[in-house]
Design a protein around this motif. Structure first.
Motif, PDB file in Angstrom:
ATOM      1  N   GLN A 100      -6.974 -12.145 -14.745  1.00  0.00           N
ATOM      2  CA  GLN A 100      -8.426 -12.362 -14.725  1.00  0.00           C
ATOM      3  C   GLN A 100      -9.011 -11.940 -13.377  1.00  0.00           C
ATOM      4  O   GLN A 100     -10.031 -11.253 -13.318  1.00  0.00           O
ATOM      5  CB  GLN A 100      -8.710 -13.842 -14.992  1.00  0.00           C
ATOM      6  N   TYR A 101      -8.351 -12.325 -12.274  1.00  0.00           N
ATOM      7  CA  TYR A 101      -8.845 -11.986 -10.935  1.00  0.00           C
ATOM      8  C   TYR A 101      -8.771 -10.474 -10.691  1.00  0.00           C
ATOM      9  O   TYR A 101      -9.670  -9.879 -10.106  1.00  0.00           O
ATOM     10  CB  TYR A 101      -8.056 -12.725  -9.850  1.00  0.00           C
ATOM     11  N   GLU A 102      -7.679  -9.868 -11.182  1.00  0.00           N
ATOM     12  CA  GLU A 102      -7.532  -8.416 -11.037  1.00  0.00           C
ATOM     13  C   GLU A 102      -8.661  -7.687 -11.782  1.00  0.00           C
ATOM     14  O   GLU A 102      -9.262  -6.753 -11.251  1.00  0.00           O
ATOM     15  CB  GLU A 102      -6.176  -7.974 -11.584  1.00  0.00           C
ATOM     16  N   GLN A 103      -8.950  -8.127 -13.003  1.00  0.00           N
ATOM     17  CA  GLN A 103     -10.018  -7.504 -13.784  1.00  0.00           C
ATOM     18  C   GLN A 103     -11.377  -7.651 -13.097  1.00  0.00           C
ATOM     19  O   GLN A 103     -12.204  -6.735 -13.115  1.00  0.00           O
ATOM     20  CB  GLN A 103     -10.069  -8.089 -15.203  1.00  0.00           C
ATOM     21  N   GLU A 104     -11.602  -8.795 -12.477  1.00  0.00           N
ATOM     22  CA  GLU A 104     -12.864  -9.013 -11.763  1.00  0.00           C
ATOM     23  C   GLU A 104     -12.967  -8.082 -10.553  1.00  0.00           C
ATOM     24  O   GLU A 104     -14.031  -7.528 -10.272  1.00  0.00           O
ATOM     25  CB  GLU A 104     -12.977 -10.475 -11.327  1.00  0.00           C
ATOM     26  N   ALA A 105     -11.867  -7.874  -9.856  1.00  0.00           N
ATOM     27  CA  ALA A 105     -11.863  -6.944  -8.722  1.00  0.00           C
ATOM     28  C   ALA A 105     -12.134  -5.519  -9.199  1.00  0.00           C
ATOM     29  O   ALA A 105     -12.925  -4.777  -8.582  1.00  0.00           O
ATOM     30  CB  ALA A 105     -10.530  -7.008  -7.988  1.00  0.00           C
ATOM     31  N   LEU A 106     -11.500  -5.121 -10.298  1.00  0.00           N
ATOM     32  CA  LEU A 106     -11.752  -3.785 -10.856  1.00  0.00           C
ATOM     33  C   LEU A 106     -13.201  -3.635 -11.310  1.00  0.00           C
ATOM     34  O   LEU A 106     -13.795  -2.566 -11.172  1.00  0.00           O
ATOM     35  CB  LEU A 106     -10.770  -3.493 -12.006  1.00  0.00           C
ATOM     36  N   TYR A 132       0.800  -1.224   0.000  1.00  0.00           N
ATOM     37  CA  TYR A 132       0.000   0.000   0.000  1.00  0.00           C
ATOM     38  C   TYR A 132       0.832   1.273   0.000  1.00  0.00           C
ATOM     39  O   TYR A 132       0.297   2.363  -0.039  1.00  0.00           O
ATOM     40  CB  TYR A 132      -0.905   0.026   1.239  1.00  0.00           C
ATOM     41  N   LYS A 133       2.141   1.156   0.086  1.00  0.00           N
ATOM     42  CA  LYS A 133       2.982   2.340   0.265  1.00  0.00           C
ATOM     43  C   LYS A 133       3.833   2.634  -0.946  1.00  0.00           C
ATOM     44  O   LYS A 133       3.539   2.273  -2.044  1.00  0.00           O
ATOM     45  CB  LYS A 133       3.847   2.141   1.503  1.00  0.00           C
ATOM     46  N   ALA A 134       4.908   3.326  -0.700  1.00  0.00           N
ATOM     47  CA  ALA A 134       5.928   3.698  -1.683  1.00  0.00           C
ATOM     48  C   ALA A 134       5.358   4.520  -2.830  1.00  0.00           C
ATOM     49  O   ALA A 134       4.935   5.646  -2.604  1.00  0.00           O
ATOM     50  CB  ALA A 134       6.652   2.457  -2.198  1.00  0.00           C
ATOM     51  N   LEU A 144      -2.230  -6.104  -5.341  1.00  0.00           N
ATOM     52  CA  LEU A 144      -2.855  -7.240  -4.660  1.00  0.00           C
ATOM     53  C   LEU A 144      -2.878  -8.475  -5.544  1.00  0.00           C
ATOM     54  O   LEU A 144      -2.688  -9.591  -5.069  1.00  0.00           O
ATOM     55  CB  LEU A 144      -4.281  -6.894  -4.224  1.00  0.00           C
ATOM     56  N   PHE A 145      -3.101  -8.256  -6.843  1.00  0.00           N
ATOM     57  CA  PHE A 145      -3.151  -9.368  -7.791  1.00  0.00           C
ATOM     58  C   PHE A 145      -1.877  -9.375  -8.636  1.00  0.00           C
ATOM     59  O   PHE A 145      -1.917  -9.267  -9.850  1.00  0.00           O
ATOM     60  CB  PHE A 145      -4.401  -9.266  -8.670  1.00  0.00           C
ATOM     61  N   SER A 146      -0.759  -9.468  -7.950  1.00  0.00           N
ATOM     62  CA  SER A 146       0.537  -9.514  -8.629  1.00  0.00           C
ATOM     63  C   SER A 146       1.443 -10.474  -7.869  1.00  0.00           C
ATOM     64  O   SER A 146       1.082 -10.977  -6.815  1.00  0.00           O
ATOM     65  CB  SER A 146       1.167  -8.114  -8.662  1.00  0.00           C
ATOM     66  N   ARG A 147       2.614 -10.642  -8.398  1.00  0.00           N
ATOM     67  CA  ARG A 147       3.608 -11.482  -7.722  1.00  0.00           C
ATOM     68  C   ARG A 147       4.360 -10.688  -6.653  1.00  0.00           C
ATOM     69  O   ARG A 147       5.271 -11.207  -6.022  1.00  0.00           O
ATOM     70  CB  ARG A 147       4.585 -12.065  -8.730  1.00  0.00           C
ATOM     71  N   LYS A 148       3.977  -9.435  -6.451  1.00  0.00           N
ATOM     72  CA  LYS A 148       4.664  -8.592  -5.480  1.00  0.00           C
ATOM     73  C   LYS A 148       4.626  -9.209  -4.075  1.00  0.00           C
ATOM     74  O   LYS A 148       5.581  -9.087  -3.313  1.00  0.00           O
ATOM     75  CB  LYS A 148       4.023  -7.203  -5.468  1.00  0.00           C
ATOM     76  N   ARG A 184      -4.258   5.483  -7.255  1.00  0.00           N
ATOM     77  CA  ARG A 184      -3.775   4.729  -6.102  1.00  0.00           C
ATOM     78  C   ARG A 184      -4.592   3.456  -5.915  1.00  0.00           C
ATOM     79  O   ARG A 184      -4.038   2.379  -5.689  1.00  0.00           O
ATOM     80  CB  ARG A 184      -3.822   5.602  -4.845  1.00  0.00           C
ATOM     81  N   LEU A 185      -5.916   3.564  -6.038  1.00  0.00           N
ATOM     82  CA  LEU A 185      -6.790   2.396  -5.879  1.00  0.00           C
ATOM     83  C   LEU A 185      -6.488   1.350  -6.952  1.00  0.00           C
ATOM     84  O   LEU A 185      -6.356   0.158  -6.645  1.00  0.00           O
ATOM     85  CB  LEU A 185      -8.259   2.825  -5.931  1.00  0.00           C
ATOM     86  N   VAL A 186      -6.349   1.783  -8.195  1.00  0.00           N
ATOM     87  CA  VAL A 186      -6.034   0.856  -9.291  1.00  0.00           C
ATOM     88  C   VAL A 186      -4.669   0.218  -9.061  1.00  0.00           C
ATOM     89  O   VAL A 186      -4.483  -0.991  -9.261  1.00  0.00           O
ATOM     90  CB  VAL A 186      -6.098   1.574 -10.661  1.00  0.00           C
ATOM     91  N   LYS A 187      -3.695   1.008  -8.593  1.00  0.00           N
ATOM     92  CA  LYS A 187      -2.355   0.495  -8.322  1.00  0.00           C
ATOM     93  C   LYS A 187      -2.390  -0.544  -7.192  1.00  0.00           C
ATOM     94  O   LYS A 187      -1.747  -1.586  -7.279  1.00  0.00           O
ATOM     95  CB  LYS A 187      -1.426   1.656  -7.949  1.00  0.00           C
TER      96      LYS A 187
END
Length: 197
Positions: free
Chosen positions: A185-191, A72-74, A92-96, A84-87
């Protein structure tokens, strides 16, 4: 003041060493003696800061929370609310997550919730804190008219359920393309749930 920060720094150093041992050998095989060996110190010094392996596990769970809050930072601080919300959703739906903390150690700690009420309480605090960080950005976006969600808390909860389920399931997938495709796919569904797709 100086003593407290020195104590905190030493505790974090021990927790990071415990994490390294748990990552290499598994949480069940990690011990205070192995941590002391890695740090090249006497085990009694670790006991000075952590009375038991259980105390060290609680410290490790707090360390997990600190690491995961970085989602949530940086780079998010200079963006407007919608960006910020999209980022955040993208993060959340990344390998980060995988770069922040080892999944094997995370799930080993998590498995303890079924046997230890204190560990369960620590994990609940961890998850509630992450949800609150997301909810606060979502509330801000709703106040600015950027998203059209009826219930911010329920929507935030659904997205986190998707994240947690996704990572549990994706841990079973070895094909990188399939993994990335499902994450997207999961990220798009969340958006879509947020009306931002």
């Amino acid at each position: 003041m100086g003593r407290k920060s020195l104590k905190d720094a030493r505790r974090k150093e021990i927790i990071r060493a415990f994490y390294k041992v748990a990552k290499k050998e598994g949480l069940e095989n990690a011990s205070l003696a192995k941590v002391a060996r890695l740090m090249d110190i006497h085990p009694s010094l670790i006991i000075h800061y952590f009375r038991s392996k259980e105390d060290l596990i609680f410290g490790l769970i707090e360390y997990i929370l600190e690491r995961y809050k970085l989602i949530y930072k940086a780079e998010n601080s200079t963006l407007d609310t919608k960006e910020r919300l999209v980022k955040i959703v993208g993060n959340l739906f990344s390998r980060k997550w995988n770069t922040l903390f080892d999944d094997g150690v995370f799930y080993s700690c998590y498995a303890l919730i079924f046997r230890d009420k204190k560990v369960q309480a620590h994990y609940k605090t961890l998850h509630d804190s992450l949800r609150e960080l997301f909810s606060s950005t979502l509330k801000e976006a709703k106040q600015e008219g950027l998203v059209n969600v009826q219930d911010v808390e329920a929507t935030s909860d659904l997205i986190f359920i998707m994240v947690e389920g996704a990572y549990y399931y994706l841990g079973l997938i070895n094909d990188k393309n399939e993994y990335q495709g499902k994450l997207k796919q999961y990220e798009q569904e969340a958006l879509r749930l947020l009306g931002l797709n």
